[in-house]
Design an enzyme around this catalytic site. Structure first.
Site, PDB file in Angstrom:
ATOM      1  N   LYS A  35     -18.500  -2.698 126.418  1.00 50.06           N
ATOM      2  CA  LYS A  35     -17.800  -1.402 126.507  1.00 50.06           C
ATOM      3  C   LYS A  35     -18.810  -0.257 126.587  1.00 50.06           C
ATOM      4  O   LYS A  35     -19.996  -0.433 126.255  1.00 50.06           O
ATOM      5  CB  LYS A  35     -16.904  -1.225 125.276  1.00 50.06           C
ATOM      6  CG  LYS A  35     -17.674  -1.196 123.955  1.00 50.06           C
ATOM      7  CD  LYS A  35     -16.750  -1.302 122.751  1.00 50.06           C
ATOM      8  CE  LYS A  35     -17.544  -1.334 121.451  1.00 50.06           C
ATOM      9  NZ  LYS A  35     -16.706  -1.713 120.300  1.00 50.06           N
ATOM     10  N   TYR A 257     -39.253  25.878 119.349  1.00 50.81           N
ATOM     11  CA  TYR A 257     -38.168  26.805 119.019  1.00 50.81           C
ATOM     12  C   TYR A 257     -38.036  26.966 117.508  1.00 50.81           C
ATOM     13  O   TYR A 257     -38.011  25.983 116.769  1.00 50.81           O
ATOM     14  CB  TYR A 257     -36.843  26.290 119.568  1.00 50.81           C
ATOM     15  CG  TYR A 257     -36.696  26.428 121.061  1.00 50.81           C
ATOM     16  CD1 TYR A 257     -36.750  27.669 121.673  1.00 50.81           C
ATOM     17  CD2 TYR A 257     -36.498  25.304 121.852  1.00 50.81           C
ATOM     18  CE1 TYR A 257     -36.605  27.792 123.050  1.00 50.81           C
ATOM     19  CE2 TYR A 257     -36.338  25.416 123.227  1.00 50.81           C
ATOM     20  CZ  TYR A 257     -36.399  26.664 123.812  1.00 50.81           C
ATOM     21  OH  TYR A 257     -36.257  26.780 125.169  1.00 50.81           O
TER      22      TYR A 257
HETATM   23  C1  LIG Z   1     -17.357  -2.777 119.633  1.00 53.00           C
HETATM   24  C2  LIG Z   1     -16.653  -3.975 119.082  1.00 53.00           C
HETATM   25  C3  LIG Z   1     -17.354  -5.166 118.834  1.00 53.00           C
HETATM   26  C4  LIG Z   1     -18.853  -5.286 118.953  1.00 53.00           C
HETATM   27  O1  LIG Z   1     -19.466  -4.721 117.818  1.00 53.00           O
HETATM   28  P1  LIG Z   1     -21.065  -4.791 117.651  1.00 53.00           P
HETATM   29  O2  LIG Z   1     -21.309  -4.302 116.273  1.00 53.00           O
HETATM   30  O3  LIG Z   1     -21.623  -3.909 118.696  1.00 53.00           O
HETATM   31  O4  LIG Z   1     -21.430  -6.205 117.842  1.00 53.00           O
HETATM   32  C5  LIG Z   1     -16.620  -6.276 118.436  1.00 53.00           C
HETATM   33  N1  LIG Z   1     -15.282  -6.207 118.264  1.00 53.00           N
HETATM   34  C6  LIG Z   1     -14.589  -5.062 118.467  1.00 53.00           C
HETATM   35  C7  LIG Z   1     -13.125  -5.060 118.242  1.00 53.00           C
HETATM   36  C8  LIG Z   1     -15.244  -3.910 118.863  1.00 53.00           C
HETATM   37  O5  LIG Z   1     -14.553  -2.788 119.054  1.00 53.00           O
END
Ligand SMILES: *Cc1c(COP(=O)(O)O)cnc(C)c1O
Length: 362
Positions: A35, A257
């Protein structure tokens, strides 16, 4: 010469990390969570590389799934939040995309849809995260409705998500697992619970499908806290830039800055052409480590949009053009995220398009 900034991607490291998932969870199927553009790395590039190792992919929404389909990824792809509108179900069915069902509304959409083919469903169970998922009292009823629903393909997979699996000393995960067991143990269905910290530190959570994301990119979900399995990961992304200016400043002079860093001694300052416009966090504080010529030096002064300044007084011979690593190989992203008040997940995920991703596998 163009700007030297690159997010270099090491695909051999990706393969190594995927193999580590297999080694740690040998009896589970692997769903690679890609994702948010594979947490900023580039979903298509990484999913292509993972195709031969992962049994399925997971994304947050249909658009992300279709991007993968259009680039030739044929593995099943799960929508982790399910669909947001009933019309998405037809496309999911057509494209071999799996859907999460996590509430009564999504279940009704599925029951009432007219689909070209049945879709594989994952029934999400809320075991304590309290964000998504069927409540304890709904699980058996929802499961049966999915089994009976002609739009559902086969037996639904039962899944849950951990709130604190990255904190191995807390009993939250143990309690979530016990509840998951109690709510789902009787159905004879495949199950899934483990995210990256689950894969690395909670073998009892592996079940039939593990769902790693972050660890595949080679970073520890435990941040800077040592963990034996996480120590074996190799970072996929190394964020690189270069020195574009070097100057000596007198004791008492301030840099950048707001003059938020002042020299306590005669100092040498290297200016690096990377800033918050390139994905380096503006909240990084003085002292945050930066690798100049492979050696650590502290950030000195506020992060600008396009530049940072680094105190290289204790390094020899720093010159214009010298290579700089902001995180990745030799400098875990957590060591930058922590002084910036965030986590590596965020730094990677919000890497802007301005910084080119370049596959450079050593
Ligand atoms: C994002 C997500 C994962 C992966 O989590 P990580 O900590 O990046 O391994 C797994 N299951 C769900 C439902 C998620 O939303």
């Amino acid at each position: 010469m163009s700007r030297p900034n690159q997010a270099r991607l090491d695909l051999a490291a990706l393969r190594h990390n995927a193999d580590l998932v297999r080694e740690l969870a040998p009896n589970a199927n692997m769903m690679a969570v890609v994702k948010a553009n594979a947490y900023g790395h580039g979903a298509v590039t990484l999913a292509r590389e993972l195709q031969s190792r992962a049994d399925a992919m997971a994304v947050a929404c249909l658009e992300e799934a279709l991007e993968l389909r259009e680039s030739g990824i044929s593995a099943p792809i799960l929508l982790l939040e399910g669909v947001f509108e009933p019309d998405e179900l037809g496309i999911a069915a057509q494209q071999g995309i799996w859907v999460t069902v996590d509430n009564a509304v999504q279940l009704e959409w599925l029951e009432q849809a007219r689909l070209p083919a049945p879709v594989q469903c994952w029934l999400k169970v809320d075991t304590g995260m309290h964000r998504l998922g069927a409540e304890a009292s709904q699980v058996a009823g929802f499961f049966q409705r999915l089994v009976d629903c002609p739009n559902g393909r086969g037996t639904p997979v039962l899944s849950t998500h951990f709130a604190s699996a990255d904190e191995v000393d807390r009993d939250t995960t143990t309690r979530q697992l016990a509840l998951f067991e109690r709510l789902t143990g009787d159905f004879g269905a495949l199950r899934s619970a483990a995210n990256s910290p689950g894969v690395l530190a909670w073998p009892a959570s592996h079940y039939d499908w593990v769902r790693p994301g972050y660890m595949l990119w080679g970073n520890s979900p435990f941040g800077t806290v040592p963990q034996a399995n996480a120590a074996r990961l190799q970072p996929v992304m190394t964020l690189c830039s270069a020195v574009i200016s070097v100057r000596d400043v007198a004791a008492g002079e301030c840099v950048g800055y707001g003059g938020s860093w002042c020299a306590g001694r005669p100092s040498r300052i290297a200016t690096v052409t990377i800033g918050y416009g390139d994905g380096y966090p503006r909240t990084a504080t003085n002292g945050t480590p930066v690798l100049v010529n492979g050696q650590r030096a502290p950030l000195a002064g506020r992060v600008s949009m396009d530049m940072i300044t680094v105190d290289v007084t204790d390094l020899d011979n720093v010159r214009i053009g010298d290579p700089v690593i902001l995180w990745g190989r030799g400098l875990p992203v957590a060591e930058v995220a922590e002084p910036a008040g965030t986590i590596g997940y965020e730094l990677l995920t919000r890497m802007p398009a301005r910084t080119p991703r370049v596959v450079v596998t050593p």
